[in-house]
Scaffold this active site. Structure first.
Site, PDB file in Angstrom:
ATOM      1  N   HIS A 245       0.825  -1.216   0.000  1.00 11.73           N
ATOM      2  CA  HIS A 245       0.000   0.000   0.000  1.00 11.73           C
ATOM      3  C   HIS A 245       0.852   1.255   0.000  1.00 11.73           C
ATOM      4  CE1 HIS A 245      -3.888  -1.742   1.964  1.00 11.73           C
ATOM      5  NE2 HIS A 245      -3.409  -2.540   1.025  1.00 11.73           N
TER       6      HIS A 245
ATOM      7  N   ARG B  76      -0.265  -0.643  -4.619  1.00 12.35           N
ATOM      8  CA  ARG B  76      -1.547   0.049  -4.652  1.00 12.35           C
ATOM      9  C   ARG B  76      -1.264   1.524  -4.401  1.00 12.35           C
ATOM     10  NH1 ARG B  76      -6.603  -0.561  -0.381  1.00 12.35           N
ATOM     11  NH2 ARG B  76      -5.513   1.081   0.736  1.00 12.35           N
TER      12      ARG B  76
ATOM     13  N   TYR C  35      -9.689   7.740   2.406  1.00 10.40           N
ATOM     14  CA  TYR C  35      -9.494   6.307   2.528  1.00 10.40           C
ATOM     15  C   TYR C  35      -8.136   5.873   1.945  1.00 10.40           C
ATOM     16  CZ  TYR C  35      -9.146   1.514   1.513  1.00 10.40           C
ATOM     17  OH  TYR C  35      -8.615   0.265   1.445  1.00 10.40           O
TER      18      TYR C  35
ATOM     19  N   ASP D 270      -7.911   1.335  -5.144  1.00  8.05           N
ATOM     20  CA  ASP D 270      -9.128   0.888  -4.450  1.00  8.05           C
ATOM     21  C   ASP D 270     -10.129   2.047  -4.392  1.00  8.05           C
ATOM     22  OD1 ASP D 270     -11.027  -0.198  -2.790  1.00  8.05           O
ATOM     23  OD2 ASP D 270      -9.607  -0.892  -1.267  1.00  8.05           O
TER      24      ASP D 270
ATOM     25  N   HIS E 162     -13.074   1.762  -3.025  1.00  9.64           N
ATOM     26  CA  HIS E 162     -13.788   1.560  -1.754  1.00  9.64           C
ATOM     27  C   HIS E 162     -15.284   1.821  -1.824  1.00  9.64           C
ATOM     28  CE1 HIS E 162     -13.125   0.693   2.578  1.00  9.64           C
ATOM     29  NE2 HIS E 162     -12.165  -0.001   1.993  1.00  9.64           N
TER      30      HIS E 162
ATOM     31  N   GLU F   1     -10.297  -1.540  -7.921  1.00  9.96           N
ATOM     32  CA  GLU F   1     -10.999  -2.381  -6.942  1.00  9.96           C
ATOM     33  C   GLU F   1     -12.237  -1.682  -6.383  1.00  9.96           C
ATOM     34  OE1 GLU F   1      -8.508  -3.140  -3.545  1.00  9.96           O
ATOM     35  OE2 GLU F   1     -10.206  -3.823  -2.348  1.00  9.96           O
TER      36      GLU F   1
ATOM     37  N   GLU G 221     -14.000  -8.040  -1.274  1.00  9.95           N
ATOM     38  CA  GLU G 221     -13.465  -8.207   0.086  1.00  9.95           C
ATOM     39  C   GLU G 221     -14.567  -8.242   1.139  1.00  9.95           C
ATOM     40  OE1 GLU G 221     -10.911  -4.685   0.212  1.00  9.95           O
ATOM     41  OE2 GLU G 221     -12.263  -3.787   1.668  1.00  9.95           O
TER      42      GLU G 221
ATOM     43  N   ARG H  93     -11.731 -10.832  -4.673  1.00  7.49           N
ATOM     44  CA  ARG H  93     -10.997 -10.229  -3.558  1.00  7.49           C
ATOM     45  C   ARG H  93     -11.279 -10.882  -2.210  1.00  7.49           C
ATOM     46  NH1 ARG H  93      -7.365  -7.819  -2.375  1.00  7.49           N
ATOM     47  NH2 ARG H  93      -8.047  -5.878  -1.433  1.00  7.49           N
TER      48      ARG H  93
ATOM     49  N   HIS I  33      -7.774 -10.591  -0.287  1.00  7.80           N
ATOM     50  CA  HIS I  33      -7.680  -9.465   0.634  1.00  7.80           C
ATOM     51  C   HIS I  33      -6.593  -9.757   1.684  1.00  7.80           C
ATOM     52  CE1 HIS I  33     -10.251  -6.810   3.545  1.00  7.80           C
ATOM     53  NE2 HIS I  33      -9.513  -6.058   2.766  1.00  7.80           N
TER      54      HIS I  33
ATOM     55  N   ASP J 263      -5.931  -6.339   9.022  1.00  7.50           N
ATOM     56  CA  ASP J 263      -6.996  -6.983   9.805  1.00  7.50           C
ATOM     57  C   ASP J 263      -7.215  -8.446   9.415  1.00  7.50           C
ATOM     58  OD1 ASP J 263      -8.142  -4.857   7.824  1.00  7.50           O
ATOM     59  OD2 ASP J 263      -9.778  -6.303   7.924  1.00  7.50           O
TER      60      ASP J 263
ATOM     61  N   GLU K 164      -2.618  -9.328  -1.787  1.00  7.50           N
ATOM     62  CA  GLU K 164      -2.391  -8.098  -1.016  1.00  7.50           C
ATOM     63  C   GLU K 164      -1.581  -8.450   0.232  1.00  7.50           C
ATOM     64  OE1 GLU K 164      -5.980  -6.373   0.514  1.00  7.50           O
ATOM     65  OE2 GLU K 164      -5.060  -4.418   0.824  1.00  7.50           O
TER      66      GLU K 164
ATOM     67  N   TRP L 185     -18.583   3.295   2.653  1.00  3.28           N
ATOM     68  CA  TRP L 185     -17.181   3.280   3.070  1.00  3.28           C
ATOM     69  C   TRP L 185     -16.532   2.011   2.632  1.00  3.28           C
ATOM     70  CZ3 TRP L 185     -13.472   0.715   5.905  1.00  3.28           C
ATOM     71  CH2 TRP L 185     -12.257   1.434   6.001  1.00  3.28           C
TER      72      TRP L 185
HETATM   73  O1  KDG Z   1     -11.465  -3.926   7.424  1.00  2.00           O
HETATM   74  C1  KDG Z   1     -11.566  -3.145   6.275  1.00  2.00           C
HETATM   75  C2  KDG Z   1     -10.225  -3.019   5.612  1.00  2.00           C
HETATM   76  O2  KDG Z   1      -9.603  -4.256   5.573  1.00  2.00           O
HETATM   77  C3  KDG Z   1     -10.354  -2.509   4.207  1.00  2.00           C
HETATM   78  O3  KDG Z   1     -10.832  -1.215   4.246  1.00  2.00           O
HETATM   79  C4  KDG Z   1      -9.023  -2.565   3.498  1.00  2.00           C
HETATM   80  O4  KDG Z   1     -10.098  -2.032   1.427  1.00  2.00           O
HETATM   81  C5  KDG Z   1      -9.185  -2.554   2.005  1.00  2.00           C
HETATM   82  C6  KDG Z   1      -8.154  -3.240   1.237  1.00  2.00           C
HETATM   83  O5  KDG Z   1      -8.327  -3.327   0.026  1.00  2.00           O
HETATM   84  O6  KDG Z   1      -7.180  -3.701   1.826  1.00  2.00           O
HETATM   85 MG    MG Z   2     -10.216  -2.830  -0.580  1.00  4.08          MG
END
Ligand code: KDG
Ligand code: MG
Length: 413
Positions: A122, A147, A159, A221, A223, A247, A273, A294, A323, A327, A350, A413
């Site tokens: 990222h 990314r 974001y 992304d 989002h 994405e 994702e 994803r 993904h 997290d 990723e 979001w």
């Molecule tokens: O928990 C949400 C995140 O993992 C997300 O916002 C991350 O969009 C994301 C990505 O592509 O890694």
């Molecule tokens: Mg994403």
């Protein structure tokens, strides 16, 4: 291979993680990731109150049957909480089976199709110069794909853009969940304006291509923030910059929206994702509306379900792009890497590095070398959980931010 114990470990070594640890009568343990960012305790309860009692005394070797028992047997199917819980059980059982076999999991999945999994990191910056520095830093770390996310003039936070380290010039990796503080903790609110974003983004890719040339795979992304026609325009505007993928251009649950985007642009599309079932993909795959799936092992029902999803995707020439933000715990990441190695239709993985504190709790053996990830040849997943270390980092409530338009309307979001 009778299961004698199963416990859910919630720990927060830098961020929250939910891990299931299953132990058999022979003392063999298996781990599964059940982390659901911002809703962790719902999964803990689902596992502790409804799943763990069903596992005790059952046969750990019956992976497919256990999956079907938890999925069909509950009557209430799908959904992020249910599928994260099912994923954790499934992944732990694969870990156990591979340890009994004395093999790394990818061998049980058919063996390696490649020497390593191409990873993307990222890169981000509040403005273009900062972004270019971040891309450079990623290349120095060995990434061969990045990314690209930037701030938008006139907005405080956007974001995907890392926050500054307090008092210093160094940058954190992007981490969207924020610790909830104050007497009535609430998620942070970010302001959003799609028109400003659509105007700005092509200039960002222009600058990145001018600096780094045509070869470097670049991803972005969206989002879920655009309407289909806005996404179609962005896809067209980005065509000169030859993206690896765009994405989550539109809210993912509206599969039909991708038809309109696809009609207008040749920019490759990735989505999923937030999906948790193969059924979320049927229109997207059968109509060839996307290029990459994803989903993560952690959220889509485990190794068993992810393998079936990727096999279906392969029928339509669609590749994987699992993904892998922070997290996804090191356990979920390791599970992804075994699949990345074993499936023919691998695309990209990723990979955001976990913090040193996270890696104190999760002892990993996977490697990142020369832009590629390898899960290692340790039997099982190749990750161990240090329960003592985990106990030193108790759960802390954290939320993902909420997005609002300039007039206050809640946005995607
Ligand atoms: O928990 C949400 C995140 O993992 C997300 O916002 C991350 O969009 C994301 C990505 O592509 O890694
Ligand atoms: Mg994403």
């Amino acid at each position: 291979m009778q299961i004698v114990s199963a416990e859910v470990v919630v720990t927060s070594p830098g961020r929250n993680f939910v891990t299931l640890r299953v132990t058999t009568e022979d003392g063999v343990t298996g781990l599964g990731d059940a982390t659901l960012n911002g809703r962790e305790l719902a999964v803990r309860s689902y596992l502790d109150d409804h799943v763990v009692p069903l596992l005790l005394g059952s046969d750990a070797s019956r992976i497919e049957d256990t999956w079907q028992y938890l999925y069909r047997g509950a009557y209430w199917r799908r959904g992020p909480v249910t599928m994260a819980a099912v994923a954790a059980v499934d992944t732990a059982l694969w870990d156990i089976k591979a340890k009994y076999a004395g093999m790394p999991l990818y061998q049980l999945l058919g063996g390696a199709c490649r020497t390593g999994a191409l990873a993307y990191g990222h890169a981000s910056g509040r403005d273009v110069p900062e972004l270019l520095d971040s891309v450079r830093a990623h290349l120095e770390q060995g990434y061969r794909a990045v990314r690209v996310q930037t701030g938008i003039p006139g907005f405080d936070s956007v974001y995907g853009v890392a926050a500054s380290r307090a008092g210093g010039g160094e940058r954190y990796d992007y981490e969207p969940a924020r610790r909830a503080v104050g007497p009535v903790p609430r998620p942070a609110v970010e302001t959003w304006d799609t028109r400003a974003y659509l105007r700005h983004l092509p200039t960002v890719f222009e600058a990145v291509r001018a600096e780094f040339g045509p070869e470097l795979p670049l991803l972005h992304d969206g989002h879920h923030r655009m309407t289909p026609i806005q996404a179609a325009r962005l896809g067209k505007d980005l065509e000169p910059y030859d993206l690896f993928w765009l994405e989550d251009a539109t809210p993912a649950e509206d599969q039909a929206a991708l038809r309109l985007i696809r009609r207008h642009t040749t920019t490759p599309l990735a989505i999923g994702e937030v999906f948790n079932s193969v059924h979320d993909y049927t229109t997207l795959l059968s109509e060839r509306l996307i290029d990459y799936v994803r989903s993560a092992v952690t959220h889509a029902g485990g190794v068993t379900a992810m393998r079936k999803l990727l096999d279906l995707a392969a029928v339509y020439g669609v590749r994987s792009g699992m993904h892998g933000p922070t997290d996804i715990s090191p356990v979920g990441m390791a599970a992804a890497l075994h699949l990345d190695l074993a499936v023919h239709n691998f695309g990209i993985q990723e990979y955001m590095r976990h913090s040193a504190r996270t890696l104190e709790v999760f002892r990993t053996s996977y490697r990142f070398e020369d832009g590629l990830l390898h899960p290692s040849d340790t039997p099982g997943l190749g990750v161990e959980l240090d329960v003592g270390a985990a106990a030193r980092f108790p759960y802390q409530q954290a939320y993902l931010p909420v997005s609002r338009l300039r007039d206050g309307t809640v946005h995607d979001w």
